[in-house]
Design a protein around this motif. Structure first.
Motif, PDB file in Angstrom:
ATOM      1  N   ARG A 169      -4.371  46.427  10.565  1.00  0.00           N
ATOM      2  CA  ARG A 169      -5.361  47.506  10.583  1.00  0.00           C
ATOM      3  C   ARG A 169      -6.722  46.957  11.016  1.00  0.00           C
ATOM      4  O   ARG A 169      -7.409  47.558  11.851  1.00  0.00           O
ATOM      5  CB  ARG A 169      -5.473  48.163   9.198  1.00  0.00           C
ATOM      6  N   MET A 170      -7.098  45.831  10.460  1.00  0.00           N
ATOM      7  CA  MET A 170      -8.377  45.226  10.833  1.00  0.00           C
ATOM      8  C   MET A 170      -8.401  44.896  12.320  1.00  0.00           C
ATOM      9  O   MET A 170      -9.379  45.202  13.019  1.00  0.00           O
ATOM     10  CB  MET A 170      -8.631  43.956  10.003  1.00  0.00           C
ATOM     11  N   LEU A 171      -7.343  44.280  12.819  1.00  0.00           N
ATOM     12  CA  LEU A 171      -7.293  43.891  14.227  1.00  0.00           C
ATOM     13  C   LEU A 171      -7.313  45.112  15.152  1.00  0.00           C
ATOM     14  O   LEU A 171      -7.949  45.085  16.210  1.00  0.00           O
ATOM     15  CB  LEU A 171      -6.074  43.016  14.498  1.00  0.00           C
ATOM     16  N   ARG A 172      -6.624  46.187  14.759  1.00  0.00           N
ATOM     17  CA  ARG A 172      -6.661  47.419  15.569  1.00  0.00           C
ATOM     18  C   ARG A 172      -8.087  47.945  15.684  1.00  0.00           C
ATOM     19  O   ARG A 172      -8.536  48.322  16.768  1.00  0.00           O
ATOM     20  CB  ARG A 172      -5.760  48.490  14.938  1.00  0.00           C
ATOM     21  N   GLN A 200     -10.174  45.645  17.910  1.00  0.00           N
ATOM     22  CA  GLN A 200      -9.883  45.854  19.334  1.00  0.00           C
ATOM     23  C   GLN A 200     -10.618  47.080  19.859  1.00  0.00           C
ATOM     24  O   GLN A 200     -11.147  47.073  20.968  1.00  0.00           O
ATOM     25  CB  GLN A 200      -8.375  46.049  19.562  1.00  0.00           C
ATOM     26  N   ALA A 201     -10.657  48.125  19.062  1.00  0.00           N
ATOM     27  CA  ALA A 201     -11.303  49.367  19.488  1.00  0.00           C
ATOM     28  C   ALA A 201     -12.823  49.246  19.506  1.00  0.00           C
ATOM     29  O   ALA A 201     -13.483  49.850  20.344  1.00  0.00           O
ATOM     30  CB  ALA A 201     -10.884  50.511  18.559  1.00  0.00           C
ATOM     31  N   ASP A 202     -13.372  48.451  18.576  1.00  0.00           N
ATOM     32  CA  ASP A 202     -14.831  48.335  18.461  1.00  0.00           C
ATOM     33  C   ASP A 202     -15.186  46.923  17.997  1.00  0.00           C
ATOM     34  O   ASP A 202     -15.390  46.691  16.812  1.00  0.00           O
ATOM     35  CB  ASP A 202     -15.363  49.375  17.474  1.00  0.00           C
ATOM     36  N   PRO A 203     -15.274  45.958  18.919  1.00  0.00           N
ATOM     37  CA  PRO A 203     -15.540  44.569  18.542  1.00  0.00           C
ATOM     38  C   PRO A 203     -16.886  44.353  17.852  1.00  0.00           C
ATOM     39  O   PRO A 203     -17.066  43.363  17.155  1.00  0.00           O
ATOM     40  CB  PRO A 203     -15.490  43.806  19.864  1.00  0.00           C
ATOM     41  N   ALA A 204     -17.829  45.270  18.024  1.00  0.00           N
ATOM     42  CA  ALA A 204     -19.155  45.103  17.428  1.00  0.00           C
ATOM     43  C   ALA A 204     -19.253  45.742  16.043  1.00  0.00           C
ATOM     44  O   ALA A 204     -20.328  45.760  15.456  1.00  0.00           O
ATOM     45  CB  ALA A 204     -20.213  45.699  18.348  1.00  0.00           C
ATOM     46  N   ILE A 205     -18.143  46.217  15.513  1.00  0.00           N
ATOM     47  CA  ILE A 205     -18.146  46.882  14.207  1.00  0.00           C
ATOM     48  C   ILE A 205     -18.624  45.910  13.121  1.00  0.00           C
ATOM     49  O   ILE A 205     -18.305  44.716  13.155  1.00  0.00           O
ATOM     50  CB  ILE A 205     -16.738  47.428  13.893  1.00  0.00           C
TER      51      ILE A 205
END
Length: 152
Positions: free
Chosen positions: A9-12, A15-20
């Motif tokens: 879940r964290m990796l997904r 991937q969608a928002d690397p700056a989160i």
């Protein structure tokens, strides 16, 4: 390293928002912030997360020409691979170097401002690389898919 559903879940989300932020990532992944941070550190230590990078649109900065060179090396010298790779690393406009098994030994990605700049690079920097037996230039026309994300 084994990863579980929480890691996926964290990796997904990364991937969608690397700056989160870690706090937002924890919330989206259903984890406590401290737990999320520890898991991120484990993923980094294991080499699963290599880092976060800026993606630059080089064309907007004046680099309009992208060329992928397929290079076949003269392998009669056992040092050929090491020497051509070391020399290619010294060319700032070479943005990526990959090795392959098969007819093509290397692929060099090159950025240039325009075709005149590429021609100058090709003549003065690329053709002078050691151990080149054959070259094929593929001039980039358009990006169709550039997503590096995989389903997790």
């Amino acid at each position: 390293m084994q990863i579980d559903d929480a890691d996926r879940r964290m990796l997904r989300h990364l991937q969608a928002d690397p700056a989160i932020s870690t706090a937002e990532l924890a919330e989206r992944a259903g984890l406590a912030p401290a737990t999320c941070w520890r898991r991120l550190e484990k993923l980094r230590a294991a080499g699963v997360l290599k880092g976060v990078q800026a993606v630059i649109d080089w064309a907007r900065l004046g680099y309009a020409v992208r060329v992928s060179l397929r290079v076949t090396i003269d392998k009669t010298d056992p040092r050929a691979f090491d020497e051509i790779i070391a020399a290619a690393r010294e060319v700032p406009e070479v943005t990526e170097i990959q090795t392959f098994l098969g007819r093509v030994d290397l692929r060099l990605d090159i950025l240039a401002r325009d075709m005149a700049h590429y021609q100058e690079l090709f003549r003065t920097r690329i053709l002078t690389l050691p151990h080149i037996a054959d070259l094929e230039a593929l001039v980039h026309v358009a990006d169709i898919k550039t997503d590096e994300a995989l389903p997790l």
